[in-house]
Write an enzyme that holds these catalytic residues in place. Structure first.
Site, PDB file in Angstrom:
ATOM      1  N   GLY A   1      -5.590   8.469  -3.009  1.00 59.49           N
ATOM      2  CA  GLY A   1      -6.021   9.012  -4.283  1.00 59.49           C
ATOM      3  C   GLY A   1      -5.544   8.159  -5.440  1.00 59.49           C
ATOM      4  O   GLY A   1      -5.361   6.943  -5.307  1.00 59.49           O
ATOM      5  N   SER A   2      -5.291   8.783  -6.572  1.00 62.56           N
ATOM      6  CA  SER A   2      -4.942   8.053  -7.786  1.00 62.56           C
ATOM      7  C   SER A   2      -3.481   7.617  -7.774  1.00 62.56           C
ATOM      8  O   SER A   2      -2.628   8.252  -7.143  1.00 62.56           O
ATOM      9  CB  SER A   2      -5.187   8.943  -9.005  1.00 62.56           C
ATOM     10  OG  SER A   2      -4.230   9.993  -9.046  1.00 62.56           O
TER      11      SER A   2
ATOM     12  N   VAL B   1      -0.982  10.529  -9.043  1.00 63.15           N
ATOM     13  CA  VAL B   1      -0.626  11.536  -8.052  1.00 63.15           C
ATOM     14  C   VAL B   1       0.153  10.899  -6.903  1.00 63.15           C
ATOM     15  O   VAL B   1       1.081  11.494  -6.352  1.00 63.15           O
ATOM     16  CB  VAL B   1      -1.882  12.260  -7.527  1.00 63.15           C
ATOM     17  CG1 VAL B   1      -1.508  13.297  -6.477  1.00 63.15           C
ATOM     18  CG2 VAL B   1      -2.632  12.928  -8.676  1.00 63.15           C
ATOM     19  N   GLY B   2      -0.196   9.660  -6.553  1.00 65.86           N
ATOM     20  CA  GLY B   2       0.534   8.957  -5.498  1.00 65.86           C
ATOM     21  C   GLY B   2       2.003   8.806  -5.822  1.00 65.86           C
ATOM     22  O   GLY B   2       2.868   8.916  -4.941  1.00 65.86           O
TER      23      GLY B   2
ATOM     24  N   GLU C   1      -2.398   5.093  -0.277  1.00 65.95           N
ATOM     25  CA  GLU C   1      -3.604   4.282  -0.484  1.00 65.95           C
ATOM     26  C   GLU C   1      -4.179   4.705  -1.832  1.00 65.95           C
ATOM     27  O   GLU C   1      -4.790   5.773  -1.944  1.00 65.95           O
ATOM     28  CB  GLU C   1      -4.619   4.525   0.644  1.00 65.95           C
ATOM     29  CG  GLU C   1      -4.139   4.127   2.019  1.00 65.95           C
ATOM     30  CD  GLU C   1      -4.128   2.624   2.237  1.00 65.95           C
ATOM     31  OE1 GLU C   1      -4.740   1.901   1.409  1.00 65.95           O
ATOM     32  OE2 GLU C   1      -3.520   2.172   3.215  1.00 65.95           O
TER      33      GLU C   1
ATOM     34  N   CYS D   1     -12.721   2.730  -4.563  1.00 61.35           N
ATOM     35  CA  CYS D   1     -11.498   2.254  -5.217  1.00 61.35           C
ATOM     36  C   CYS D   1     -11.348   0.736  -5.177  1.00 61.35           C
ATOM     37  O   CYS D   1     -10.730   0.150  -6.058  1.00 61.35           O
ATOM     38  CB  CYS D   1     -10.272   2.918  -4.585  1.00 61.35           C
ATOM     39  SG  CYS D   1     -10.153   2.707  -2.794  1.00 61.35           S
TER      40      CYS D   1
ATOM     41  N   GLU E   1      -9.314   2.235 -14.140  1.00 63.86           N
ATOM     42  CA  GLU E   1     -10.298   2.563 -13.121  1.00 63.86           C
ATOM     43  C   GLU E   1     -11.220   3.675 -13.624  1.00 63.86           C
ATOM     44  O   GLU E   1     -10.762   4.766 -13.945  1.00 63.86           O
ATOM     45  CB  GLU E   1      -9.581   3.004 -11.841  1.00 63.86           C
ATOM     46  CG  GLU E   1     -10.504   3.222 -10.667  1.00 63.86           C
ATOM     47  CD  GLU E   1      -9.742   3.538  -9.394  1.00 63.86           C
ATOM     48  OE1 GLU E   1     -10.164   3.083  -8.326  1.00 63.86           O
ATOM     49  OE2 GLU E   1      -8.708   4.249  -9.472  1.00 63.86           O
TER      50      GLU E   1
END
Length: 492
Positions: A239-240, A243-244, A261, A295, A395
């Site tokens: 994810g983003s 949040v990662g 990732e 992504c 992004e």
């Protein structure tokens, strides 16, 4: 015209769909449900149960109980089960493709042509990798009989986003299962359909109860509960970066291994010796794939000044010709964005970018498609301007790219590496010596030559910097991520 739903698909989504825990379908404890929205129409596909801590607790408990029986099976026994699952996925490929397109909004020809068959191949790849892996590695230590014994971690948790729900499930979960772990999956609540259908097919072929579990819910409720659960011994988040970082912090406090990732802002460096028409076609295909919700795709085009104008003109021509339409229409080349939220996000970025001085080389248009007026449709777009523009540095996750010029090779490399992302870049040139030289200097997990979005099993894929960390996907490193090394030694 959008095709009719297949009977298996129509029957499956009658719903409300529930969580898959310990081999059974279960509603949420509090009865909560939420609509799953079709991006092509803006209307509800079905309702799905929405869970939180109690459902995660039940799923983790089931996975913990199932772990030792599953881990005690031989690699060959697990491989047989995975091959059986792959055969079943292949048999139901048309159902899965329709569910993926219906849920995500991606063109059905892409789901059928890539997503579903590539996922089936992935199950078989990791099943075979498990059989051929070495689980006891002798060590040549003086006066000591020693070996490294490789064992599964236990319960592994997975949180997946909405852009490639089926393939991300396969790439993450299958190596963990092949290595002997059990899993709890939290798919995106926006696109849960193929994850739940895979659970349905796994149950049909007799997968042991508790080995695969899925709980649908928001990140705040279900995702946080899964990440923080003490019985989850390994965590994977896709994810983003924002949040990662939160997931990584929670796992770090528990000293729990975590694979991340994350996002990217991929660059394509295009030299003046390329074939204009071929390169334009490939760049257009890169930003329209999955409506730009990829992504690793090329969203910064750094073009040599000698061919800048001609390449931009040819690419605009290609992008204008892209047929935008509903996901289940076989004439559609690019479907809608996944949600109204995503449409508003893309629109807002482009508005802010132009306010900061960017120029639209190709202006996006929101579309009303006859018979699908509520869908989240937007045409591709191109921008140019200063390299510090928000649309160049952040992004966006839509069918858009930011165009820059370069004269000197070193300047192009500096521009590529000026961001904190590090997922995937590409270099385009007939001079392969130069292409390899530039590819080595671009800071990222992946550098591709004369192509973008290159995936194959056995080809490592991962990120650097804000784009993540861990063994990546699709390679032996992925499988090895789900085995823990244990040294066994006896003095002689």
């Amino acid at each position: 015209m959008a095709e009719a739903l297949r009977s298996n698909v129509a029957n499956f989504i009658k719903g409300p769909l529930q969580h898959f825990i310990n081999g059974r379908w279960r509603p949420s404890v509090d009865g909560a449900t939420e609509d799953v929205i079709d991006p092509s129409t803006g209307k509800s596909i079905c309702k799905v149960a929405m869970g939180g801590g109690e459902e995660i607790e039940a799923a983790v408990s089931a996975a913990q109980t199932a772990f030792h029986p599953w881990a005690s099976k031989t690699p060959n026994e697990r491989s047989v089960m995975l091959h059986r699952l792959a055969d079943t996925l292949e048999k139901h490929a048309a159902d899965l493709a329709q569910l993926e397109s219906l849920d995500v909004g991606k063109a059905i020809v892409n789901s059928e042509g890539f997503d579903i068959p590539f996922g089936v191949e992935g199950v078989r790849y990791f099943a075979d990798l498990a059989v051929h892996a070495h689980y006891n590695i002798p060590l040549g230590i003086k006066n000591i009989e020693a070996r490294v014994h490789r064992v599964p971690y236990g319960v592994c948790g997975f949180i997946f986003p909405w852009n490639f729900p089926y393939d991300l499930l396969i790439w993450g979960v299958m190596p963990a299962l092949a290595a002997g772990n059990t899993v709890v999956v939290k798919p995106s609540e926006v696109t849960p359909l193929t994850t739940l259908y895979v659970c349905h097919l796994a149950a049909e072929i007799g997968f042991p109860a508790g080995v695969i579990n899925a709980v649908v819910g928001t990140g705040q409720r279900a995702g946080s509960a899964l990440t923080a659960h003490p019985l989850v011994k390994r965590m994977s988040f896709t994810g983003s970066p924002g949040v990662g970082q939160i997931v990584g912090e929670v796992c770090g406090k528990q000293l729990k291994p975590c694979k991340l990732e994350l996002g990217g802002k991929g660059a394509a460096v295009i030299f003046d010796d390329v074939d204009i028409d071929t390169t334009a076609e490939k760049l257009a295909a890169a930003i329209t794939l999955n409506t730009g919700q990829v992504c690793c795709t090329a969203t910064r085009w750094i073009i040599h000044e000698k061919i800048h104008d001609s390449l931009v003109a040819k690419t605009k021509e290609k992008l204008k010709a892209v047929r935008v339409g509903p996901a289940l229409d076989r004439q559609t080349q690019m479907g809608p964005l996944v949600s109204r939220v995503q449409l508003e996000r893309v629109t807002r970025y482009i508005e802010n970018g132009t306010k900061q001085g960017a120029t639209l080389l190709l202006e996006p248009q929101t579309l009303r498609v006859t018979g699908h007026e509520g869908g989240f449709y937007v045409t591709p777009s191109l921008l140019t301007g200063p390299s510090d523009n928000i649309c160049c540095r952040e992004e966006i996750f839509g069918p858009t790219a930011y165009v820059l010029k370069f004269k000197d090779e070193n300047d192009a490399v500096r521009e590529v590496n000026s961001l904190s992302y590090g997922l995937a870049n590409s270099v385009w040139s007939h001079d392969l010596k130069r292409a390899h030289r530039v590819a080595e200097q671009m800071v990222a997990g992946n550098s591709w030559i004369n192509a973008h979005n290159v995936f194959a099993y056995g080809l490592p894929y991962g990120g650097a910097n804000l784009s993540g960390m861990g063994g990546g996907v699709n390679s032996p490193e992925t499988f090895n991520d789900y085995l823990r090394n244990q040294t066994i030694a006896r003095p002689l």
